[in-house]
Design a protein around this motif. Structure first.
Motif, mmCIF file in Angstrom:
data_model
loop_
_atom_site.group_PDB
_atom_site.id
_atom_site.type_symbol
_atom_site.label_atom_id
_atom_site.label_comp_id
_atom_site.label_asym_id
_atom_site.label_seq_id
_atom_site.Cartn_x
_atom_site.Cartn_y
_atom_site.Cartn_z
ATOM 1 N N ASP A 43 0.822 -1.222 0.000
ATOM 2 C CA ASP A 43 0.000 0.000 0.000
ATOM 3 C C ASP A 43 0.857 1.275 0.000
ATOM 4 O OD1 ASP A 43 1.043 -0.285 2.559
ATOM 5 O OD2 ASP A 43 -0.844 0.169 3.582
ATOM 6 N N SER A 44 2.089 1.159 -0.453
ATOM 7 C CA SER A 44 3.014 2.294 -0.477
ATOM 8 C C SER A 44 2.393 3.488 -1.201
ATOM 9 C CB SER A 44 4.303 1.879 -1.194
ATOM 10 O OG SER A 44 5.275 2.900 -1.132
ATOM 11 N N ILE A 45 2.690 4.681 -0.691
ATOM 12 C CA ILE A 45 2.220 5.905 -1.357
ATOM 13 C C ILE A 45 3.424 6.665 -1.898
ATOM 14 C CG2 ILE A 45 0.059 6.109 -0.082
ATOM 15 C CD1 ILE A 45 1.428 8.175 1.731
ATOM 16 N N TRP A 46 3.227 7.239 -3.079
ATOM 17 C CA TRP A 46 4.279 7.981 -3.766
ATOM 18 C C TRP A 46 3.773 9.324 -4.214
ATOM 19 C CZ3 TRP A 46 7.657 5.554 -8.095
ATOM 20 C CH2 TRP A 46 8.363 4.446 -7.618
ATOM 21 N N ARG A 47 4.671 10.286 -4.193
ATOM 22 C CA ARG A 47 4.528 11.508 -4.990
ATOM 23 C C ARG A 47 5.784 11.572 -5.832
ATOM 24 N NH1 ARG A 47 6.752 16.200 -5.370
ATOM 25 N NH2 ARG A 47 7.702 16.137 -3.311
ATOM 26 N N ASN A 48 5.611 11.553 -7.130
ATOM 27 C CA ASN A 48 6.725 11.682 -8.067
ATOM 28 C C ASN A 48 6.435 12.927 -8.896
ATOM 29 O OD1 ASN A 48 9.078 9.707 -9.091
ATOM 30 N ND2 ASN A 48 8.330 10.977 -10.777
ATOM 31 N N ARG A 49 7.071 14.037 -8.530
ATOM 32 C CA ARG A 49 6.778 15.338 -9.129
ATOM 33 C C ARG A 49 5.305 15.646 -8.910
ATOM 34 N NH1 ARG A 49 11.025 16.140 -13.882
ATOM 35 N NH2 ARG A 49 12.280 14.292 -13.535
ATOM 36 N N ASP A 50 4.502 15.647 -9.996
ATOM 37 C CA ASP A 50 3.075 15.969 -9.866
ATOM 38 C C ASP A 50 2.180 14.741 -9.997
ATOM 39 O OD1 ASP A 50 3.473 15.493 -12.550
ATOM 40 O OD2 ASP A 50 2.410 17.276 -13.232
ATOM 41 N N THR A 51 2.766 13.559 -9.860
ATOM 42 C CA THR A 51 2.016 12.318 -9.968
ATOM 43 C C THR A 51 1.926 11.669 -8.593
ATOM 44 O OG1 THR A 51 2.804 11.998 -12.229
ATOM 45 C CG2 THR A 51 1.964 10.049 -11.088
ATOM 46 N N PHE A 52 0.725 11.233 -8.229
ATOM 47 C CA PHE A 52 0.482 10.589 -6.941
ATOM 48 C C PHE A 52 0.038 9.147 -7.199
ATOM 49 C CE2 PHE A 52 0.195 15.065 -6.332
ATOM 50 C CZ PHE A 52 0.730 15.288 -5.075
ATOM 51 N N LEU A 53 0.679 8.202 -6.511
ATOM 52 C CA LEU A 53 0.432 6.778 -6.730
ATOM 53 C C LEU A 53 0.201 6.087 -5.399
ATOM 54 C CD1 LEU A 53 3.541 6.182 -9.022
ATOM 55 C CD2 LEU A 53 1.207 6.580 -9.806
ATOM 56 N N THR A 54 -0.548 4.978 -5.462
ATOM 57 C CA THR A 54 -0.738 4.131 -4.290
ATOM 58 C C THR A 54 -0.638 2.677 -4.717
ATOM 59 O OG1 THR A 54 -2.235 5.754 -3.291
ATOM 60 C CG2 THR A 54 -2.300 3.522 -2.391
ATOM 61 N N GLY A 55 0.232 1.936 -4.068
ATOM 62 C CA GLY A 55 0.327 0.495 -4.279
ATOM 63 C C GLY A 55 1.299 0.072 -5.365
ATOM 64 N N ARG A 56 1.697 -1.175 -5.250
ATOM 65 C CA ARG A 56 2.714 -1.729 -6.137
ATOM 66 C C ARG A 56 2.308 -1.758 -7.606
ATOM 67 N NH1 ARG A 56 4.654 -6.916 -2.564
ATOM 68 N NH2 ARG A 56 6.129 -5.783 -1.229
ATOM 69 N N ASP A 57 1.046 -2.054 -7.881
ATOM 70 C CA ASP A 57 0.622 -2.116 -9.285
ATOM 71 C C ASP A 57 0.744 -0.750 -9.951
ATOM 72 O OD1 ASP A 57 0.140 -4.820 -9.068
ATOM 73 O OD2 ASP A 57 -2.021 -4.589 -8.764
ATOM 74 N N GLU A 58 0.347 0.307 -9.249
ATOM 75 C CA GLU A 58 0.484 1.660 -9.803
ATOM 76 C C GLU A 58 1.956 2.034 -9.948
ATOM 77 O OE1 GLU A 58 -1.890 4.715 -7.929
ATOM 78 O OE2 GLU A 58 -3.706 3.484 -8.046
ATOM 79 N N ILE A 59 2.772 1.640 -8.984
ATOM 80 C CA ILE A 59 4.212 1.911 -9.046
ATOM 81 C C ILE A 59 4.816 1.232 -10.279
ATOM 82 C CG2 ILE A 59 6.436 1.412 -7.933
ATOM 83 C CD1 ILE A 59 4.916 1.823 -5.210
ATOM 84 N N ALA A 60 4.513 -0.048 -10.476
ATOM 85 C CA ALA A 60 5.065 -0.781 -11.622
ATOM 86 C C ALA A 60 4.601 -0.168 -12.934
ATOM 87 C CB ALA A 60 4.688 -2.255 -11.535
ATOM 88 N N ALA A 61 3.331 0.197 -13.034
ATOM 89 C CA ALA A 61 2.815 0.812 -14.269
ATOM 90 C C ALA A 61 3.519 2.139 -14.536
ATOM 91 C CB ALA A 61 1.300 1.006 -14.171
ATOM 92 N N PHE A 62 3.704 2.929 -13.486
ATOM 93 C CA PHE A 62 4.399 4.210 -13.625
ATOM 94 C C PHE A 62 5.831 3.989 -14.132
ATOM 95 C CE2 PHE A 62 7.366 7.267 -11.862
ATOM 96 C CZ PHE A 62 6.835 8.472 -12.310
#
Length: 154
Positions: A43-62
């Motif tokens: 359930d990791s949360i990310w902010r990468n510049r102006d992109t916000f992600l939650t979870g491994r599947d979103e991280i991998a797609a990004f």
């Protein structure tokens, strides 16, 4: 999975914080999203510049999308600061776009870790700077860790 873990574990020491940073650098340099995502909590949360992600599947797609556009990607991360379960890094990476223009991305990240050593939060701020191919630091065959990076490069 509750049994997942990724040493070294918090609380970090100078040595283990440096190990964590270089492990992340090495994983990202593989450009394998399905491998890289395993360093993060489900359930990791990310902010990468102006992109916000939650979870491994979103991280991998990004990451798949990122590395499909950033050709020749080579990354260097260095420890900036740390506390018991947090690490801040400075990073530099180089890549070229579909038109062959080279870029160097400069930035900072802050990471927060779960007790099992997986990253539960990542925030990244970065800037892309156009460079000539001849200005590259991380040329083929060069160990990114051996490149001297100092104020003269800014």
């Amino acid at each position: 999975m509750a049994s997942e873990s990724k040493p070294p574990f918090p609380p970090f020491t100078l040595e283990t914080a440096k190990q964590k940073v270089k492990a992340a650098q090495d994983a990202w340099n593989t450009k394998q999203p399905d491998k890289v995502k395993l360093a993060y909590t489900p359930d990791s949360i990310w902010r990468n510049r102006d992109t916000f992600l939650t979870g491994r599947d979103e991280i991998a797609a990004f990451l798949r999308e990122k590395w499909s556009k950033e050709n020749g990607y080579r990354l260097r991360k260095e420890l900036f600061a740390f506390t018991e379960n947090k690490i801040a890094v400075q990073f530099w990476y180089e890549w070229y776009d579909d038109e062959g223009q080279w870029w160097r991305t400069y930035g900072l990240e802050d990471w927060t870790f779960a007790d099992n050593g997986l990253m539960r939060k990542r925030q990244m701020s970065g800037n892309d700077v156009r460079i000539a191919k001849e200005e590259r630091w991380f040329r083929d065959g060069v160990d990114v860790n051996a490149v001297e990076i100092g104020e003269k490069h800014w």
